[in-house]
Design an enzyme around this catalytic site. Structure first.
Site, mmCIF file in Angstrom:
data_model
loop_
_atom_site.group_PDB
_atom_site.id
_atom_site.type_symbol
_atom_site.label_atom_id
_atom_site.label_comp_id
_atom_site.label_asym_id
_atom_site.label_seq_id
_atom_site.Cartn_x
_atom_site.Cartn_y
_atom_site.Cartn_z
ATOM 1 N N TYR A 31 36.488 3.010 58.696
ATOM 2 C CA TYR A 31 37.695 3.271 58.194
ATOM 3 C C TYR A 31 38.787 1.787 58.303
ATOM 4 O O TYR A 31 39.422 1.675 57.242
ATOM 5 C CB TYR A 31 38.376 4.215 59.185
ATOM 6 C CG TYR A 31 39.820 4.697 59.101
ATOM 7 C CD1 TYR A 31 40.147 5.494 58.118
ATOM 8 C CD2 TYR A 31 40.933 4.078 59.912
ATOM 9 C CE1 TYR A 31 41.514 5.831 57.874
ATOM 10 C CE2 TYR A 31 41.909 4.541 59.718
ATOM 11 C CZ TYR A 31 42.160 5.288 58.681
ATOM 12 O OH TYR A 31 43.747 5.786 58.561
ATOM 13 N N SER A 62 46.582 1.593 59.110
ATOM 14 C CA SER A 62 46.412 1.965 60.662
ATOM 15 C C SER A 62 46.312 0.740 61.252
ATOM 16 O O SER A 62 46.132 -0.544 60.774
ATOM 17 C CB SER A 62 45.073 2.862 60.576
ATOM 18 O OG SER A 62 44.805 3.158 61.797
ATOM 19 N N GLY A 120 46.856 12.951 48.610
ATOM 20 C CA GLY A 120 46.220 13.165 49.923
ATOM 21 C C GLY A 120 47.307 14.125 50.571
ATOM 22 O O GLY A 120 47.387 14.159 51.669
ATOM 23 N N CYS A 121 47.692 15.210 49.828
ATOM 24 C CA CYS A 121 48.813 16.398 50.401
ATOM 25 C C CYS A 121 48.322 17.444 50.766
ATOM 26 O O CYS A 121 49.086 18.443 51.056
ATOM 27 C CB CYS A 121 49.949 16.293 49.468
ATOM 28 S SG CYS A 121 50.732 14.876 49.113
ATOM 29 N N SER A 122 46.871 17.701 50.852
ATOM 30 C CA SER A 122 46.261 19.012 51.205
ATOM 31 C C SER A 122 46.734 19.386 52.591
ATOM 32 O O SER A 122 46.830 20.576 53.046
ATOM 33 C CB SER A 122 45.064 19.474 50.656
ATOM 34 O OG SER A 122 44.333 18.382 51.476
ATOM 35 N N ILE A 166 53.007 11.436 45.915
ATOM 36 C CA ILE A 166 52.137 11.047 46.946
ATOM 37 C C ILE A 166 50.605 11.699 46.694
ATOM 38 O O ILE A 166 50.406 12.460 46.351
ATOM 39 C CB ILE A 166 52.797 11.974 48.217
ATOM 40 C CG1 ILE A 166 54.307 11.598 48.409
ATOM 41 C CG2 ILE A 166 52.051 11.514 49.472
ATOM 42 C CD1 ILE A 166 55.071 12.328 49.236
ATOM 43 N N GLY A 207 47.592 17.357 56.954
ATOM 44 C CA GLY A 207 47.907 15.905 57.565
ATOM 45 C C GLY A 207 49.125 15.424 57.203
ATOM 46 O O GLY A 207 50.054 15.905 56.878
ATOM 47 N N ILE A 208 48.965 13.786 57.193
ATOM 48 C CA ILE A 208 50.208 13.032 57.003
ATOM 49 C C ILE A 208 50.743 13.089 55.605
ATOM 50 O O ILE A 208 51.862 13.151 55.397
ATOM 51 C CB ILE A 208 49.624 11.527 57.254
ATOM 52 C CG1 ILE A 208 49.259 11.419 58.816
ATOM 53 C CG2 ILE A 208 50.726 10.563 56.764
ATOM 54 C CD1 ILE A 208 48.601 9.905 58.910
ATOM 55 N N GLY A 209 50.090 13.279 54.427
ATOM 56 C CA GLY A 209 50.155 13.364 53.199
ATOM 57 C C GLY A 209 51.219 14.605 53.201
ATOM 58 O O GLY A 209 52.191 14.583 52.627
#
Length: 286
Positions: A151, A144, A10-12, A8, A14-16
């Site tokens: 975006y 999204s 972007g896991c720092s 996965i 939020g969603i990730g």
């Protein structure tokens, strides 16, 4: 049955992060999660703390900056050498630059595209050959519904890319799915509680050099047309994580998933009406 190897981006936060923690804490231990993020020296502590005893058990943190090919190659090679396979890729890493499109520097478009679109392309190109050789895999793209120009332009590009690669990949038992969410209660949005309207107003108010007439039209479009766009309340990160888990566990997942009834209604209007007028007219009627 051995645990599925899940990568996965972007896991720092939020969603990730939410997806990684949900899968890693699965009571049946069906997943072994590689939660990746850029610059783990400064970004990993929150994810590591929330993982608790699952850290270095079912959740492992690795460094990938999706805008830097060398970090992708290094980490994917390391995972393959250690695990022998990659079963699932979740392309989640993303960025938002809240600026009015007419006066925003072109760099804002390039920067968002580099992460949200080209980053996903880089990751998919790195993992798809592995999955094709395995004759097994899932590629899940976090998309999204339309909100912010820079975006959503990147997400439209991502969906077009995904639509083009999905059919041939299915011949190799590699399944591409796109997850379309509404507004999610990420850390960035938490200051507004669950009030989507307040978030939209703040977003438009932050636009520099935006004429008031344009700002008023956009505020009205976003806040007075909730049934068409996202509803009046933000979704939880858990909502998105559960949909991702559903996709992973499905033997033949759908190509496109919406994570709320409002998002499904938007998709229904978009795909049932080939002319696109139903959605366009819904904005004008507000």
């Amino acid at each position: 049955m051995s645990a599925q190897i899940v990568v996965i981006t972007g896991c720092s936060k939020g969603i990730g992060q939410g997806i990684a923690l949900t899968l890693a804490k699965d009571p049946q231990r069906r997943f072994k999660v590689y939660a990746t993020m850029r610059n783990i020296a400064t970004n990993q502590e929150d994810t590591k703390t929330k993982a608790g005893s699952y850290y270095n058990d079912t959740l492992f943190i690795r460094e990938i900056d999706v805008t830097k090919q060398d970090t992708i190659d290094k980490t994917i090679k390391e995972i393959i050498e250690g695990e022998g396979s990659i079963d699932v890729l979740v392309n989640n890493a993303g960025t938002v630059i809240p600026a009015w499109w007419q006066t925003a520097p072109m760099k804002t478009f390039y920067d968002v595209m580099d992460v949200n679109y080209f980053g996903c392309v880089r990751m998919t190109k790195a993992v798809a050959p592995i999955m094709k050789t395995q004759r097994l895999g899932k590629i899940i793209q976090i998309s999204s519904i339309p909100i912010n120009s820079q975006y959503i332009s990147s997400k439209f590009a991502l969906e077009g890319f995904s639509e083009s690669i999905a059919p041939p990949l299915r011949k190799f038992n590699v399944w591409v799915s796109v997850i379309e969410s509404g507004v999610v209660a990420t850390p960035m949005a938490e200051q507004f509680g669950s009030d989507v309207n307040a978030l939209f107003h703040a977003m438009v108010d932050s636009w520099t050099n935006c004429p008031e007439e344009d700002a008023t039209i956009t505020r009205k479009m976003l806040t007075e047309n909730p049934d068409i766009v996202v509803g009046t309340e933000m979704q939880s990160i858990d909502d998105i994580a559960k949909v991702v888990e559903e996709v992973i566990l499905s033997p033949k997942p759908d190509f496109r998933y919406q994570t709320s009834e409002n998002a499904k209604e938007f998709a229904r209007q978009k795909f049932v009406d080939p002319s696109g007028n139903e959605i366009m007219n819904s904005w004008l009627e507000q």
